[in-house]
Design a protein around this motif. Sequence first.
Motif, PDB file in Angstrom:
ATOM      1  N   GLY A 122       0.831  -1.221   0.000  1.00 21.96           N
ATOM      2  CA  GLY A 122       0.000   0.000   0.000  1.00 21.96           C
ATOM      3  C   GLY A 122       0.848   1.246   0.000  1.00 21.96           C
ATOM      4  N   ASP A 123       0.568   2.149   0.914  1.00 16.65           N
ATOM      5  CA  ASP A 123       1.326   3.386   1.075  1.00 16.65           C
ATOM      6  C   ASP A 123       2.150   3.281   2.360  1.00 16.65           C
ATOM      7  OD1 ASP A 123       1.378   6.501   0.276  1.00 16.65           O
ATOM      8  OD2 ASP A 123       1.478   6.252   2.446  1.00 16.65           O
ATOM      9  N   PRO A 124       3.429   3.677   2.321  1.00 15.38           N
ATOM     10  CA  PRO A 124       4.267   3.484   3.509  1.00 15.38           C
ATOM     11  C   PRO A 124       3.802   4.276   4.739  1.00 15.38           C
ATOM     12  CG  PRO A 124       5.586   4.274   1.632  1.00 15.38           C
ATOM     13  CD  PRO A 124       4.168   4.263   1.193  1.00 15.38           C
ATOM     14  N   VAL A 231     -13.715  -6.385   2.036  1.00 16.12           N
ATOM     15  CA  VAL A 231     -13.048  -6.539   0.736  1.00 16.12           C
ATOM     16  C   VAL A 231     -11.706  -7.227   1.003  1.00 16.12           C
ATOM     17  CG1 VAL A 231     -12.180  -5.391  -1.325  1.00 16.12           C
ATOM     18  CG2 VAL A 231     -14.115  -4.403  -0.082  1.00 16.12           C
ATOM     19  N   SER A 232     -11.626  -8.501   0.598  1.00 12.28           N
ATOM     20  CA  SER A 232     -10.432  -9.311   0.895  1.00 12.28           C
ATOM     21  C   SER A 232      -9.557  -9.447  -0.339  1.00 12.28           C
ATOM     22  CB  SER A 232     -10.854 -10.713   1.331  1.00 12.28           C
ATOM     23  OG  SER A 232     -11.643 -10.660   2.494  1.00 12.28           O
ATOM     24  N   ASN A 233      -8.247  -9.466  -0.120  1.00 12.35           N
ATOM     25  CA  ASN A 233      -7.286  -9.630  -1.226  1.00 12.35           C
ATOM     26  C   ASN A 233      -7.581  -8.683  -2.380  1.00 12.35           C
ATOM     27  OD1 ASN A 233      -5.630 -11.814  -0.161  1.00 12.35           O
ATOM     28  ND2 ASN A 233      -7.487 -13.042  -0.328  1.00 12.35           N
ATOM     29  N   PRO A 261      -5.516 -10.386   3.751  1.00 14.47           N
ATOM     30  CA  PRO A 261      -5.873  -9.072   4.291  1.00 14.47           C
ATOM     31  C   PRO A 261      -7.225  -8.602   3.753  1.00 14.47           C
ATOM     32  CG  PRO A 261      -4.286  -8.804   2.510  1.00 14.47           C
ATOM     33  CD  PRO A 261      -4.426 -10.295   2.739  1.00 14.47           C
ATOM     34  N   ALA A 262      -7.902  -7.832   4.591  1.00 14.79           N
ATOM     35  CA  ALA A 262      -9.196  -7.285   4.170  1.00 14.79           C
ATOM     36  C   ALA A 262      -9.363  -5.861   4.679  1.00 14.79           C
ATOM     37  CB  ALA A 262     -10.329  -8.154   4.716  1.00 14.79           C
ATOM     38  N   ILE A 263     -10.045  -5.078   3.876  1.00 18.27           N
ATOM     39  CA  ILE A 263     -10.488  -3.746   4.289  1.00 18.27           C
ATOM     40  C   ILE A 263     -11.955  -3.897   4.683  1.00 18.27           C
ATOM     41  CG2 ILE A 263     -11.113  -1.454   3.412  1.00 18.27           C
ATOM     42  CD1 ILE A 263      -8.165  -1.585   3.789  1.00 18.27           C
ATOM     43  N   VAL A 264     -12.322  -3.297   5.793  1.00 19.30           N
ATOM     44  CA  VAL A 264     -13.713  -3.351   6.236  1.00 19.30           C
ATOM     45  C   VAL A 264     -14.298  -1.944   6.078  1.00 19.30           C
ATOM     46  CG1 VAL A 264     -15.261  -3.972   8.123  1.00 19.30           C
ATOM     47  CG2 VAL A 264     -13.044  -5.121   7.917  1.00 19.30           C
TER      48      VAL A 264
END
Length: 289
Positions: A122-124, A231-233, A261-264
């Motif tokens: 992602g972003d550091p 939202v996974s992978n 990993p997932a974003i919720v």
Amino acid sequence: MVQGRSKQVSDWGAAQRNQAGFARLDGEAFPEFEPGTVWLVGAGPGAPGLMSLLAYHAMQHCDVVVYDALVNPDVLRWVRVGAELEYAGKRGGKPSPQQRDISLRLIELAKSGKRVLRLKGGDPFMFGRGGEESHTLFKSGVTFRIVPGISAGVGGLAYAGIPATHRDLNHSIIFLTGHDATGAMPANVNWRSVATASPVIVMYMAVKNAAEIASALIAGGRDPGDTMTFVSNATMPQQTVMETTLGAVEAFLADHTPPTPAIVVVGNITPWREILDWYGGDLRENPIG
Ligand code: SAH
């Protein structure tokens, strides 16, 4: 103004058009990757094609890449032959290296005169400890550069057909982590304020504590009927999206295990997904993204 700009672009295009593919990057004045320096580079959420040209340039000029568990190994395809690869994540059941050890390793490599590419998912600077690492480098007198990356909480959502903002739904957005250094739900997030402050809340590292977070948001006044989306992978061929509601998430998680990993995401973004869910079918077979 806009017209002037597009003219400039098309002139440039005419001059470059007969050169093929990435070769023409060689003609660009990219910043020099100086020996003894560290570049902290965001690799994006997964799909290799989402990396920046500066990230690509760094891969072509580094001596060593120190990369995290969340970096899709497939993005390493562009690291120049002869550069070393060092993995800084969890491996084979061994505990993950401490943050301090990673920072010390970066300093050691830089002080030995190497061009060090520190590659992060992602972003550091977005829940990526880039701040801590660059602070340590600063304190040691090591010169560094930050190359931002596409964060999973924005670019990952785009691959699930979720615009991070849409004028019909939200004029603000909240990014938060569902996990503190001990793995618990972060106590220093003001859940009561967060609950009602924005129509859309984007959460990193939040799968494990999702039910507890949902309760805190409902207690803070959020509608239990609001959608909670996993939202996974994201951006990867194996991307999946699961939806439930804040009020139902506990029961949902008893029966379902969203891959990580997932974003919720909390917010009523479902109508947009129905129209904008573009990443499917053959598109997923493209290895670049
Ligand atoms: N710096 C990273 C975030 C690191 S924290 C960034 O800007 O994206 C790690 C968390 O990021 C994961 O727990 C997950 O919530 C999220 N994440 C990273 N890559 C992801 C992906 N491909 N799909 C879904 N979530 C992702």
